[in-house]
Motif scaffolding. Sequence first.
Motif, short mmCIF file in Angstrom:
data_model
loop_
_atom_site.label_atom_id
_atom_site.label_comp_id
_atom_site.label_asym_id
_atom_site.label_seq_id
_atom_site.Cartn_x
_atom_site.Cartn_y
_atom_site.Cartn_z
N ASP A 131 0.72 -1.42 -0.14
CA ASP A 131 -0.15 0.26 -0.29
C ASP A 131 1.11 1.44 -0.02
OD1 ASP A 131 -1.26 2.04 0.12
OD2 ASP A 131 -2.71 1.53 2.50
N LEU A 132 0.75 1.78 -0.98
CA LEU A 132 1.98 2.87 -1.43
C LEU A 132 0.94 4.33 -1.15
CD1 LEU A 132 3.84 1.84 -4.62
CD2 LEU A 132 4.03 1.60 -2.05
N SER A 133 0.03 4.48 -0.86
CA SER A 133 -1.29 5.32 -0.90
C SER A 133 -0.40 6.76 0.23
CB SER A 133 -2.27 5.01 -0.32
OG SER A 133 -2.22 4.63 1.25
N ALA A 134 0.84 6.06 1.48
CA ALA A 134 1.75 7.52 2.40
C ALA A 134 2.61 8.14 1.49
CB ALA A 134 1.27 6.60 3.59
N LEU A 135 2.96 6.89 0.66
CA LEU A 135 4.56 7.00 0.06
C LEU A 135 4.99 8.06 -0.72
CD1 LEU A 135 7.57 6.14 -0.05
CD2 LEU A 135 6.50 4.87 -1.93
N LYS A 136 5.44 9.52 -0.30
CA LYS A 136 5.08 10.51 -1.16
C LYS A 136 6.10 10.85 -2.19
CE LYS A 136 1.60 12.30 1.78
NZ LYS A 136 0.36 12.16 0.91
N ARG A 137 7.08 10.28 -2.19
CA ARG A 137 8.48 9.98 -3.02
C ARG A 137 9.81 9.08 -3.07
NH1 ARG A 137 11.57 14.64 -2.59
NH2 ARG A 137 11.49 14.99 -0.62
N CYS A 138 10.71 8.45 -4.25
CA CYS A 138 11.27 7.29 -3.45
C CYS A 138 11.60 7.23 -4.88
CB CYS A 138 10.58 6.63 -3.00
SG CYS A 138 8.86 5.76 -4.96
N ILE A 139 12.42 6.97 -4.82
CA ILE A 139 13.78 6.30 -6.06
C ILE A 139 13.37 4.35 -5.67
CG2 ILE A 139 15.81 5.96 -7.20
CD1 ILE A 139 16.07 8.54 -5.59
N ILE A 140 13.20 3.72 -7.07
CA ILE A 140 13.30 2.30 -7.89
C ILE A 140 14.50 2.26 -8.30
CG2 ILE A 140 12.62 0.86 -8.48
CD1 ILE A 140 9.30 1.87 -7.50
N VAL A 141 15.42 1.32 -7.15
CA VAL A 141 16.01 0.51 -8.85
C VAL A 141 15.92 -0.37 -9.13
CG1 VAL A 141 18.63 0.61 -9.21
CG2 VAL A 141 17.63 2.39 -7.28
N LYS A 142 15.80 -0.45 -10.96
CA LYS A 142 15.87 -1.88 -11.28
C LYS A 142 17.37 -2.31 -12.00
CE LYS A 142 13.25 -3.74 -14.99
NZ LYS A 142 14.06 -4.98 -15.78
N PHE A 143 17.42 -4.08 -11.18
CA PHE A 143 18.26 -4.57 -11.60
C PHE A 143 17.78 -4.89 -12.54
CE2 PHE A 143 19.28 -3.38 -7.58
CZ PHE A 143 20.60 -2.91 -7.57
N LYS A 144 18.96 -6.18 -13.99
CA LYS A 144 18.71 -6.69 -14.60
C LYS A 144 17.62 -7.92 -14.17
CE LYS A 144 21.58 -4.12 -17.83
NZ LYS A 144 20.73 -3.88 -18.81
N SER A 145 17.07 -8.29 -14.87
CA SER A 145 16.20 -9.98 -15.06
C SER A 145 17.40 -10.88 -14.88
CB SER A 145 15.28 -9.42 -16.13
OG SER A 145 14.40 -8.49 -15.56
N ARG A 146 18.25 -10.97 -13.93
CA ARG A 146 18.97 -11.26 -14.36
C ARG A 146 19.49 -13.35 -12.50
NH1 ARG A 146 22.90 -9.12 -17.61
NH2 ARG A 146 23.99 -8.81 -16.39
N GLY A 147 18.31 -12.08 -11.98
CA GLY A 147 18.65 -13.35 -10.51
C GLY A 147 19.14 -11.78 -9.68
N LEU A 148 19.76 -13.33 -8.94
CA LEU A 148 21.25 -12.36 -8.61
C LEU A 148 22.07 -12.30 -8.49
CD1 LEU A 148 20.56 -14.68 -4.34
CD2 LEU A 148 18.99 -12.82 -5.36
N SER A 149 22.03 -12.69 -9.48
CA SER A 149 23.06 -12.35 -10.59
C SER A 149 24.15 -10.94 -10.59
CB SER A 149 24.12 -14.10 -11.57
OG SER A 149 22.68 -12.78 -13.25
N SER A 150 22.90 -10.74 -11.30
CA SER A 150 22.75 -9.00 -11.30
C SER A 150 22.72 -8.01 -10.15
CB SER A 150 21.22 -8.32 -11.58
OG SER A 150 20.37 -8.31 -11.14
N LEU A 151 22.89 -8.50 -8.90
CA LEU A 151 23.15 -8.22 -7.23
C LEU A 151 24.27 -8.38 -7.50
CD1 LEU A 151 21.29 -5.79 -5.76
CD2 LEU A 151 20.46 -8.73 -4.70
#
Length: 266
Positions: free
Chosen positions: A79-99
């Motif tokens: 529930d993001l209704s009270a989340l005002k500002r944020c940054i989402i970092v999207k890693f590559k779709s390679r599972g943990l190998s991208s992380l």
Amino acid sequence: MVILAPSIPEIQKHIDHYWILNDAGILSLGSPFMYAYPGITPDMIIVLEGHYTMTYMGKTYHSDASRLFSFIHDQVYLDLSALKRCIIVKFKSRGLSSLRPFLRADAQTIMRDSVACLDDVFGVAINNFISYLDTLQAPQVVTALDEWFLKQYNKQAEGFVVAMAQEISSTFDMKTIMDATGYSYSTMERHFKKDTGLTPKRFQSLQRYKLALRELYITRNSDWQHYVVKYGYYDQSHFIKDIKRYTYLTPGQLLKTAAFIKVRPM
């Protein structure tokens, strides 16, 4: 809402983009209530202002903590209704190998604590960095994140087998990959477990379901046979059971729910 890609080559190999959302950006998602499902795309959410409610693995959290979603074992309700500002970092779709190049832990350790607060993962100093990000404009945020990730980067922790397999077969068909590389299944399994924490079969299953689910949400196509043919399911029953296995919902029910996969950048 601003979507910007990393500019440093070492970071580009592992991170797709930074998704910077202000109040208007979050509201424009159409619904502040979101589901996320098991998948092979790690995400980091950096909270700049506000808080959220998360239900995961039978527990509900009201939190303003920034979190790393390295692997989702069960569905997550947000529930993001009270989340005002944020940054989402999207890693590559390679599972943990991208992380893993940015962490000081092996795949098994990461899998055990796969939804964690950032200060537990990177130390409390990251809170000062998040406060600094809050003072920057979007282009400066990208530069700061690039430089921060570069400081964490460890080339020796980079895996190779997932990226190689992805180049050979976009659906991670193991027979095709083994024929092309000459690797036995046991060799593939050893490398996959080291890089991702998953067996090749499990990774392939998640990759197929992820691709099918994304198309389902984006196109709204309810012709289940289309997904059977395109993604190599045995029949419609297999497709429906596989989707339900990961999401607890049938494809038809999914079309009635909100999810990040529907609105987030590709």
